[in-house]
Design an enzyme around this catalytic site. Structure first.
Site: not given
Ligand code: SPV
Ligand code: MG
Length: 548
Positions: A52-54, A64, A91, A93, A120, A126, A128-129, A165, A196
């Protein structure tokens, strides 16, 4: 390979990720953000890891928002991949740039054993979503498709997966836009679509799944709609569920609780039982595997020599200086004599060092040695001390006096010298001789032409002339024994213990007894470069010796 032999090839990580995506049943992968969390995920039974990027940026303590560079991410991935067998989906990004950056990323991921990447359709850098999603700009569809194509074109392993994504719902667009984008990415070659949503209900992803109708594997991240029964996803034909950040969040909650508790209670007593044991950490790190590997690969490299150091006497001749410590603890150039001896051993990786102590043994505070006591040091001699150290005897051992200083090559030469028993004899003029010298009488005197020829010890005595003629040098108090020599030594000690005068016997008597029994003691000649400390003058000389 002989013909007809069946081989079962374990599919590589890329193939295993592809199989997860294309599996007819619902599959799950779990987030990990470093080596140890990856291993924990694997041990739990997951068939794949979401890098996971986060979570990776959070474990670095940054946002993130592409604050960690992509190479820093890849570096962490390498640890995660090295420590696990299951495939990792990164992930990635936005692919960290344009099509060109995407190609380099895919190359590097494959090199490090990463099975796939998810990109994505947002803009670099980017966000975070789940942060201000509505205000996030989506990527140009064509440009994003180019990135997918570039990645697919450069990949080496046909099973390396690129997941596209779709962030349309996150950015406030509707199902039509989400489908339009997904269709384009699918056409561009994406191996799966990740749809997502940040809603707390799964409505958007379910609607999408219905319209998508299995055109390609569908991946979801139910972080916000976590309360949805998993069965719903199964029925909707979802291929893969990503539990996207739960290892990180579990770790953070646990670390906060523990840090607060230890800070306020100022003790570890309340928390020790509720955290992982150090042993468990070692297990996760694979410490045992290293121990096994050491047995297999390292034994011949490690010096197996054991040293037994005789250091029980006070050193009367040194008068007041030994009131509160034994001679071996006298400082020479600021360092105790025994410390210097131990340092010489360590230089040659001799780490098994047993010191037979007696007088003021409690003052011997040297790291890295085992201390054995001769409780009768006041009334006994060297052989009683040696017998006290008997449990440390080995098939590759040294016996030395504790008050020796010498150049390291002497010890190295002794270790290299063949023979079951070897003594070191200084054939030099012996101007430094103090105390009662142990003159060595040998089969052949030292001469240059001797080099490499065998010389045997005949006798040791402090008399300057004996039936053996003139001495050939001085025994410096170093004896080397191998397996047979050790057996001879043990037998000799057993025999000598029966003698009335055993308590007063020293190492020279032992050597003489062994020679009388017909046991060959080889001689290694040296020429100076050592001294022992018996007197105040010796102390001065010793200081000069250590600095010269
Ligand atoms: C991540 O895990 O970094 C993601 C998923 O991109 S989310 O954080 O849900 O966007
Ligand atoms: Mg991410």
């Amino acid at each position: 390979m002989p013909t007809g032999t069946a081989t079962i090839l374990t599919p590589n990580k890329c193939t295993r990720l592809r199989r997860l995506l294309e599996s007819p049943q619902l599959e799950f992968i779990m987030e990990a953000h470093n080596g140890i969390s990856a291993r924990i995920v694997e041990e739990a039974g997951f068939k794949g890891i979401w890098a996971s990027g986060l979570a990776i940026s959070a474990q670095y303590g940054v946002r993130d928002n592409n604050e960690a560079s992509w190479t820093q991410v890849v570096e962490m991935l390498e640890f995660m991949s090295d420590t696990t067998q299951i495939p990792i989906l990164l992930d990635g990004d936005t692919g960290y740039g344009n099509f060109n950056n995407m190609q380099r990323l895919v190359k590097k991921l494959e090199q490090r054993g990463i099975a796939g990447v998810c990109i994505e359709d947002k803009l670099f850098p980017k966000t975070n979503s789940f942060i201000d999603g509505d205000r996030q700009t989506l990527a140009n569809i064509n440009e994003f498709c180019g990135k997918i194509k570039a990645g697919k074109d450069i990949q080496n392993d046909p099973d390396f997966c690129i997941v596209a994504r779709v962030e349309a719902f996150i950015a406030g667009w509707d199902l039509r836009e989400a489908l339009r984008r997904a269709e384009a990415y699918h056409e561009a070659g994406a191996d799966a679509i990740l749809i997502h949503s940040k809603l707390s209900r799964p409505d958007q992803v379910l609607a999408f799944a219905q319209e998508w109708a299995g055109r390609s594997p569908l991946v979801i991240v139910p972080t916000k709609y976590y309360s949805t029964p998993t069965e719903v996803f199964r029925k909707a034909g979802i291929s893969l569920v990503i539990w996207a950040n739960h290892m990180l969040r579990a770790g953070v909650a646990s670390m906060q609780a523990i840090a607060n508790e230890v800070y306020s209670s100022e003790t570890l007593a309340n928390i020790e039982d509720s955290i992982a044991s150090v042993k468990e950490i070692f297990r996760l790190q694979g410490a045992e595997e290293l121990l096994e590997a050491e047995q297999r690969y390292f034994t011949t490299q490690q010096n197996q020599t054991h040293a037994v150091v005789l250091a029980a006497s006070r050193g009367q001749e040194l008068a007041d200086l030994t009131d509160d410590k034994p001679k071996v603890m006298l400082p020479i150039g600021g360092k105790p004599l025994l410390r210097r001896l131990v340092d010489e051993f360590k230089k040659l990786a001799i780490n098994d060092i047993t010191v037979v102590a007696g007088y003021k043994s409690e003052t011997i505070n040297i790291q890295g040695i085992n201390i054995t006591l001769n409780p009768d040091y006041e009334t006994t001699g060297e052989l009683v001390s040696l017998a006290c150290g008997q449990s440390a005897f080995s098939d590759d051992m040294l016996v030395l006096y504790g008050d020796l200083l010498f150049r390291n090559y002497i010890l190295q030469d002794l270790l290299d010298c063949p023979g079951e028993m070897v003594v070191v004899v200084d054939s030099g003029a012996g101007t430094n001789i103090t105390g009662a010298p142990d003159y060595a009488y040998c089969s052949v005197p030292d001469e240059r032409s001797l080099f490499g020829k065998e010389v045997n010890l005949l006798h040791i005595s402090n008399a300057e002339e004996t039936e053996y003629g003139k001495p050939c040098g001085r025994w410096i108090g170093m004896l080397r024994l191998r397996a047979q020599g050790r057996r001879w030594l043990c037998e000799a000690l057993e025999e000598l213990k029966k003698r009335q005068d055993f308590n007063s016997l020293g190492m020279p008597e032992l050597c003489n007894y062994l020679v009388e029994q017909g046991k060959p003691i080889k001689v290694l000649y040296i020429n100076g470069h050592w001294l022992d400390v018996n007197s105040l003058d010796d102390l001065d000389r010793a200081s000069n010796f250590t600095y010269s």
